[in-house]
Design a protein around this motif. Structure first.
Motif, PDB file in Angstrom:
ATOM      1  N   ASP A 174       0.824  -1.209   0.000  1.00 16.38           N
ATOM      2  CA  ASP A 174       0.000   0.000   0.000  1.00 16.38           C
ATOM      3  C   ASP A 174       0.857   1.258   0.000  1.00 16.38           C
ATOM      4  O   ASP A 174       0.497   2.268  -0.604  1.00 16.38           O
ATOM      5  CB  ASP A 174      -0.913   0.019   1.232  1.00 16.38           C
ATOM      6  N   ALA A 175       1.986   1.204   0.719  1.00 10.44           N
ATOM      7  CA  ALA A 175       2.853   2.383   0.823  1.00 10.44           C
ATOM      8  C   ALA A 175       4.304   1.944   0.871  1.00 10.44           C
ATOM      9  O   ALA A 175       4.628   0.898   1.437  1.00 10.44           O
ATOM     10  CB  ALA A 175       2.501   3.199   2.068  1.00 10.44           C
ATOM     11  N   VAL A 176       5.169   2.737   0.271  1.00  8.09           N
ATOM     12  CA  VAL A 176       6.608   2.472   0.247  1.00  8.09           C
ATOM     13  C   VAL A 176       7.348   3.766   0.556  1.00  8.09           C
ATOM     14  O   VAL A 176       7.004   4.828   0.015  1.00  8.09           O
ATOM     15  CB  VAL A 176       7.059   1.937  -1.137  1.00  8.09           C
ATOM     16  N   ILE A 177       8.339   3.687   1.450  1.00  9.71           N
ATOM     17  CA  ILE A 177       9.187   4.840   1.763  1.00  9.71           C
ATOM     18  C   ILE A 177      10.607   4.502   1.331  1.00  9.71           C
ATOM     19  O   ILE A 177      11.163   3.486   1.751  1.00  9.71           O
ATOM     20  CB  ILE A 177       9.163   5.167   3.272  1.00  9.71           C
ATOM     21  N   ASP A 178      11.183   5.353   0.499  1.00  4.03           N
ATOM     22  CA  ASP A 178      12.552   5.168   0.034  1.00  4.03           C
ATOM     23  C   ASP A 178      13.476   6.003   0.918  1.00  4.03           C
ATOM     24  O   ASP A 178      13.641   7.198   0.711  1.00  4.03           O
ATOM     25  CB  ASP A 178      12.665   5.604  -1.426  1.00  4.03           C
ATOM     26  N   PHE A 179      14.102   5.358   1.904  1.00  2.00           N
ATOM     27  CA  PHE A 179      14.977   6.065   2.829  1.00  2.00           C
ATOM     28  C   PHE A 179      16.359   6.343   2.232  1.00  2.00           C
ATOM     29  O   PHE A 179      17.104   7.150   2.765  1.00  2.00           O
ATOM     30  CB  PHE A 179      15.151   5.258   4.122  1.00  2.00           C
ATOM     31  N   HIS A 180      16.687   5.666   1.149  1.00  2.00           N
ATOM     32  CA  HIS A 180      18.029   5.822   0.574  1.00  2.00           C
ATOM     33  C   HIS A 180      18.096   6.978  -0.423  1.00  2.00           C
ATOM     34  O   HIS A 180      18.936   7.869  -0.308  1.00  2.00           O
ATOM     35  CB  HIS A 180      18.460   4.518  -0.096  1.00  2.00           C
ATOM     36  N   GLY A 181      17.225   6.944  -1.421  1.00  2.00           N
ATOM     37  CA  GLY A 181      17.175   8.043  -2.374  1.00  2.00           C
ATOM     38  C   GLY A 181      18.118   7.898  -3.552  1.00  2.00           C
ATOM     39  O   GLY A 181      18.209   8.809  -4.384  1.00  2.00           O
TER      40      GLY A 181
END
Length: 307
Positions: A27-34
């Motif tokens: 449902d949701a994804v957070i890209d902490f690396h970038g």
């Protein structure tokens, strides 16, 4: 810590991972690396909410972009990453170093692996364990082998029941063996220093949790170690403790050691302007050994120790 893949093997692995992520229907994804790879993998998930930093050329891969501080600012990476989480959870508030430590938990299987490893290395519960991580992914973070060996020998010689485990990834195994050989040449007892270069992250964390001290450069294993209450000594070269220092509970000692101000420090770790990596190689073994003594001393305050 599995070996890194390169070329076609890496592309095949990434394609398989992207397909697996897509099928998971997040449902949701957070890209902490970038970075380019993580941006592409985040996009490949097809998640309805994809959160990442505002990055030129890749921002379109996210459904929500979060501004990232530009340049070198004394703001901790945890705070920067917290901004991403807050974009998904607006009521998250602000992080506190002592109240919101990074956590990593140990399961029963990992605990068994750790105990088995210690037995194979001949380390008993009565021994005082010290983990020295000598591996590094690039030249900017490789403290000289001879310097690590001098510190390892000094630590091993202080107490007859102390045992040192030198750790690294598989690709750095020869480096770890070289540090051990140099430490033995300096007079360390043959049974006092062991090498482990095939650890998973969970096992590394488990060994560190059972240790009296963790010592290593600013790298992934140091951040794994920061999830324990084990005293730490972290060596900083091109990076700074203000941004990348251990983020842990206030009662867990952490010594950060660096050379202090240099015109070229911090840097982007692409090209060493002076050419001699002085930001890291300028750290003397005596300075690092002294930091270890402070971290090992109960009740003493820890802090940065510029040379």
């Amino acid at each position: 810590m599995t070996p890194l893949l390169h070329g076609p093997a890496r592309l095949r692995e990434d394609a398989a991972l992207a397909l697996r992520l897509r099928r998971s229907r997040f449902d949701a994804v957070i890209d902490f690396h970038g970075g380019p790879r993580s941006s592409l993998l985040a996009f490949a998930t097809g998640a309805r909410q994809r959160i990442g930093y505002t990055v030129a050329g890749r921002g379109w891969m996210y459904t929500k972009q979060v501004p990232r501080p530009r340049g070198h600012r004394p703001r901790h990476s945890v705070e920067n990453q917290w901004d991403l989480a807050a974009a998904l959870l607006p009521d998250l508030g602000r992080p506190e170093r002592g109240g919101d430590p990074v956590e990593m938990h140990e399961d029963a299987a990992t605990a068994g692996q750790v105990e088995s490893r210690l037995r194979r290395l001949g380390i008993e519960p009565t021994h005082e364990l010290v983990i020295v991580h000598v591996g590094a992914g690039n030249e900017f973070r490789r403290w000289p082998e001879a310097s690590f060996a001098e510190v390892a020998e000094a630590l091993a010689s202080e107490r007859p029941n102390r045992r040192i485990i030198l750790t690294s990834g598989p690709e750095q195994a020869a480096r770890a063996e070289a540090v051990r050989r140099l430490a033995l040449e300096r007079g360390a007892g043959a049974g006092a220093i062991a090498v482990a270069c095939d650890l998973g992250l969970g096992e590394l964390r488990g060994l560190t949790a059972r240790a009296r001290l963790f010592l290593g450069g600013d790298s992934g294993p140091a951040h794994v170690a920061s999830t324990t209450s084990t005293p730490m000594v972290v060596l900083f070269g091109p990076t700074t403790p203000a941004v990348w220092g251990p983020w842990r509970g206030g009662a867990a000692p952490a010594e950060t050691v660096d050379v202090g101000d240099l015109p070229c420090r911090p840097c982007d770790q692409r090209v060493c302007e002076p050419g001699d990596f002085r930001c890291l190689r300028g750290l003397s073994p005596d300075t690092v050994t002294a930091a270890a003594a402070r971290a090992l001393a109960p009740g003493l305050e820890s802090g940065s120790d510029p040379v």
